[in-house]
Motif scaffolding. Structure first.
Motif, PDB file in Angstrom:
ATOM      1  N   LYS A 614     -38.859  -7.773 -15.624  1.00 53.11           N
ATOM      2  CA  LYS A 614     -39.723  -7.902 -16.812  1.00 53.11           C
ATOM      3  C   LYS A 614     -41.053  -8.555 -16.454  1.00 53.11           C
ATOM      4  O   LYS A 614     -42.113  -8.135 -16.924  1.00 53.11           O
ATOM      5  N   LEU A 615     -40.997  -9.578 -15.618  1.00 50.85           N
ATOM      6  CA  LEU A 615     -42.214 -10.269 -15.200  1.00 50.85           C
ATOM      7  C   LEU A 615     -43.092  -9.341 -14.366  1.00 50.85           C
ATOM      8  O   LEU A 615     -44.329  -9.346 -14.485  1.00 50.85           O
ATOM      9  N   SER A 616     -42.470  -8.531 -13.512  1.00 48.11           N
ATOM     10  CA  SER A 616     -43.192  -7.595 -12.670  1.00 48.11           C
ATOM     11  C   SER A 616     -43.916  -6.537 -13.497  1.00 48.11           C
ATOM     12  O   SER A 616     -45.111  -6.270 -13.301  1.00 48.11           O
ATOM     13  N   ILE A 617     -43.207  -5.923 -14.439  1.00 41.12           N
ATOM     14  CA  ILE A 617     -43.806  -4.887 -15.280  1.00 41.12           C
ATOM     15  C   ILE A 617     -44.872  -5.482 -16.187  1.00 41.12           C
ATOM     16  O   ILE A 617     -45.946  -4.903 -16.386  1.00 41.12           O
ATOM     17  N   GLN A 618     -44.609  -6.659 -16.709  1.00 42.58           N
ATOM     18  CA  GLN A 618     -45.543  -7.325 -17.613  1.00 42.58           C
ATOM     19  C   GLN A 618     -46.886  -7.595 -16.949  1.00 42.58           C
ATOM     20  O   GLN A 618     -47.944  -7.472 -17.567  1.00 42.58           O
ATOM     21  N   ASN A 619     -46.859  -7.944 -15.656  1.00 44.59           N
ATOM     22  CA  ASN A 619     -48.089  -8.324 -14.953  1.00 44.59           C
ATOM     23  C   ASN A 619     -48.558  -7.296 -13.927  1.00 44.59           C
ATOM     24  O   ASN A 619     -49.464  -7.567 -13.146  1.00 44.59           O
ATOM     25  N   SER A 620     -47.927  -6.112 -13.918  1.00 43.03           N
ATOM     26  CA  SER A 620     -48.321  -5.013 -13.022  1.00 43.03           C
ATOM     27  C   SER A 620     -48.281  -5.411 -11.559  1.00 43.03           C
ATOM     28  O   SER A 620     -49.138  -5.003 -10.770  1.00 43.03           O
ATOM     29  N   PRO A 648     -52.650   4.905 -19.465  1.00 42.25           N
ATOM     30  CA  PRO A 648     -51.728   3.837 -19.089  1.00 42.25           C
ATOM     31  C   PRO A 648     -52.346   2.475 -19.354  1.00 42.25           C
ATOM     32  O   PRO A 648     -53.483   2.219 -18.982  1.00 42.25           O
ATOM     33  N   THR A 649     -51.626   1.634 -20.019  1.00 39.02           N
ATOM     34  CA  THR A 649     -52.075   0.267 -20.287  1.00 39.02           C
ATOM     35  C   THR A 649     -50.981  -0.691 -19.907  1.00 39.02           C
ATOM     36  O   THR A 649     -49.866  -0.302 -19.572  1.00 39.02           O
ATOM     37  N   LYS A 650     -51.289  -1.978 -19.995  1.00 38.28           N
ATOM     38  CA  LYS A 650     -50.301  -2.998 -19.651  1.00 38.28           C
ATOM     39  C   LYS A 650     -49.103  -2.921 -20.587  1.00 38.28           C
ATOM     40  O   LYS A 650     -47.996  -3.264 -20.224  1.00 38.28           O
TER      41      LYS A 650
END
Length: 676
Positions: A614-620, A648-650
């Protein structure tokens, strides 16, 4: 990698002799670097390695090389190039933005550039490769590229979500080496422009109270378009947030910056001008947050709706100051050096050179010993030796004879011997430095065993610092071991950086000025949690920064307590600041992900793994459990009113991107790519 890449660029530059200037005549060949040795062909090409963000045409068919505007009508060239040649593209625009957060010792960098495919005839197309050398401990945050009617965006997805995207090109980019990021844009036509924005984070350098940000920004002469063809405008924007209400002293920048404003702890600067040539030096900005002694603060940011954790985030930082009044702890150090067969050659030689330097830097009153390990364990001495000129000389001679690479790897036995040697060092700070390039089967057991032993030893337990060489050792094991041991972790993935990174690591770990840090007044704060296993000691050589989460409300100030070298106690007041200008979630994401992944590895905990995802996807940011992909969309096939929706967005989820072609850029690996 360096030699192969440089040779490909050299081949590409030779092909540019086919190009014709608008006024007639071939383009001049690049000048060789004056410092390179003439009798070493490989060394003579090293100046062709990228020292700034660059774009290259990937040329397989040499017959496609021609000016898109002034055809040269040259004879056809037969054959194909394997490996392909790389022709550096000319750059038409560059805009650099750097945001420094001194308290977190981190900078967020965004570079926007426009390259022109000047070397391929308009009737042909080729892949184009963008290569970005990121700064100190750089981590890619994302990239957006537009070519004609096509746009490309990086996006992070869960590796277990096989339905999220369809991978079309498994090898389109990634990390070429530590801190060197690459991505490939397919089939760009001759004469087209490539518009790219690349974002990354990097750590600030720190020396004797002075911060500095150093961004690779040294462009070679051959990326400059001809002055008569195109006007070159260079722009650099810089912001500095000190995090504390103290005077910021500017030390002089590499480029002519003008101060645009000061607002609280935030300073902003700008450089914008028409230039004859693009920058030929790295962008360097040194500054000092003036203080006569130790100081720090706590930066607080509320959780967001898209946050993986509903608790608020904090970053606690402590800076050593810049007047040198605090004494460094006397220390007893045991160096544990891996001499297994895989250390053969340059790795072990670099370690020996770094060891010779750091032994010479030890002070009178310190103690030391050296243990080498492979299938067997050998010690320089049966006890801790006093530091003096004779013992250091004997130790260097012993290393010259005993640093021989052979055999396997056994880590637990030398660690146990080091713990036994340091068990009676009551009046000094005991430290263990472990250097290895391998992994063993019982790494989790080693962590659990040492954690139990260190807890029994109490506040004067040995500090354990770890250093990983190459991509085959388990860097999460080494990071976890350093976290358990209140020490410092560092790594070098390529042989050329071993000696320099080891010396920085030695200096940081051996310069403790405050030990046994604790935060007073947190007992009544709900769910107060620090990401690291323990709070490390404060080094005179680098700021201490720890992150974490909490529920509720923090008081206006907290107190950090610790022990000085004379065994007296020190208290440091930490003012709590609720910030808006510094994106803490972005700045701290890499540090948090690495620590959480190390915990997930140690505990074999799936719940913590999902937090990392989740942290990885959240912060790209790619992680051990996610991958970064490059998403392509054709702008002319999308209704203009829907472009913003489909871009594509955050916050985008993978199912929104079903009609978009995808290219794998990189997938992190616990034993190599996730090293910082």
């Amino acid at each position: 990698m360096d030699e192969a890449f440089a040779r490909a660029v050299d081949d590409g530059l030779k092909l540019t002799k086919r190009l014709v200037q608008p006024g007639g005549g071939a383009l001049p060949p690049p000048r060789p670097h004056a410092a390179m040795e003439r009798d070493d062909p490989a060394a003579g090409l090293l100046h062709l390695l990228p020292a700034a963000p660059m774009a290259y045409a990937v040329v397989v068919d040499p017959g496609a090389v021609d000016s898109p505007d002034v055809p040269s009508y040259q004879p056809h060239v037969y054959g194909r190039l394997d490996p392909p040649a790389l022709i550096p593209l000319q750059m038409r625009e560059v805009d650099l933005r750097v945001d420094c957060a001194a308290g977190c010792a981190t900078a967020e960098v965004a570079l926007r550039a426009r390259w022109w495919v000047h070397c391929v005839t308009r009737s042909r197309a080729c892949h184009c490769r963008i290569v970005v050398p990121m700064g100190h401990q750089g981590s890619i945050l994302g990239a957006e590229v537009t070519v004609g009617k096509r746009s490309y965006n990086t996006h992070v997805i869960d590796v277990e979500d096989n339905s999220a995207v369809k991978i079309a090109m498994p090898e389109s980019g990634g990390l070429l080496k530590q801190e060197l990021f690459s991505l490939t844009i397919p089939q760009v036509g001759g004469g087209e422009d490539i518009f790219a924005t690349i974002r990354w984070s990097q750590k600030l350098l720190y020396d004797n109270g002075q911060f500095s940000v150093e961004v690779p920004f040294c462009f070679p002469q051959f990326v400059n378009p001809l002055p008569k063809v195109f006007m070159k405008r260079e722009k650099i924007q810089l912001t500095v947030n000190s995090g504390v209400s103290k005077e910021v002293l500017l030390q002089g920048a590499s480029h002519p910056l003008k101060e645009k404003g000061r607002q609280g702890e935030k300073l902003s600067f700008l450089h914008e001008s028409v230039v004859e040539n693009w920058s030929t030096k790295d962008f360097i900005f040194p500054f000092t947050v003036y203080s006569g002694d130790l100081y720090g603060g706590i930066l607080v940011q509320p959780s967001t709706l898209r946050d993986y954790d509903d608790r608020d985030m904090f970053c606690l930082f402590l800076l050593p100051g810049n007047n040198g009044i605090r004494k460094v702890f006397r220390k007893a150090i045991v160096y544990i050096i891996d001499t297994s067969g895989s250390m053969q050659g340059k790795p072990l030689e670099s370690v020996k050179n770094a060891m010779s330097t750091t032994l010479s830097d030890l002070m009178q009153g310190d103690y030391f010993n050296i243990i080498t390990f492979n299938d067997e364990v050998h010690s320089f001495s049966s006890r801790l030796e006093h530091v003096n000129e004779k013992t250091i000389e004997n130790a260097i001679e012993w290393m010259n004879s005993n640093f021989v690479a052979q055999g396997g790897t056994d880590i637990m036995r030398p660690l146990s011997e080091a713990m036994a040697l340091l068990s009676n060092s009551h009046d000094v700070l005991p430290q263990i430095y472990l250097v290895t390039d391998g992994s063993v089967d019982d790494e989790r057991n080693i962590c659990h065993t040492l954690k139990t032993q260190l807890m029994k030893s109490g506040p004067r337990s040995p500090r354990i610092s770890t250093f990983g060489l190459g991509s085959y050792c388990n860097h999460y094991f080494l990071r976890m071991l350093a976290s358990i041991g209140k020490g410092h972790y560092a790594a070098a993935l390529d042989t050329g950086s071993i000696e320099g990174r080891m010396l920085q690591w030695f200096q940081k770990a051996s310069s403790t000025i405050v030990s046994n840090i604790s935060i007073d007044g947190i007992k009544h704060i709900q769910d107060f949690e620090v990401d690291s296993e323990y709070i490390p000691d404060i080094s005179a050589k680098y700021p201490l920064s720890v992150s974490g989460r909490y529920h509720g409300k923090l008081p206006e100030t907290l107190i950090a307590k610790g022990q000085l070298a004379d065994m007296s106690e020190i208290s440091i007041e930490l003012k709590v600041q609720h910030i808006k200008d510094i994106p803490l979630d972005k700045v701290l994401a890499k540090q948090q992900m690495d620590l959480l992944t190390a915990k997930a590895w140690l505990m074999e905990n799936k719940e913590i793994e999902r937090k990392v995802v989740k942290l990885s996807i959240q912060n790209s940011l790619p992680s051990e459990y996610t991958r970064m992909v490059l998403l392509q969309t054709s702008l002319d096939k999308i209704d203009p009113a829907q472009q913003a929706k489909n871009k594509p967005t955050k916050q985008s989820s993978p199912d929104v991107l079903e009609p978009i072609q995808c290219f794998t850029i990189c997938a992190a690996n616990a034993k190599n790519l996730c090293v910082s």
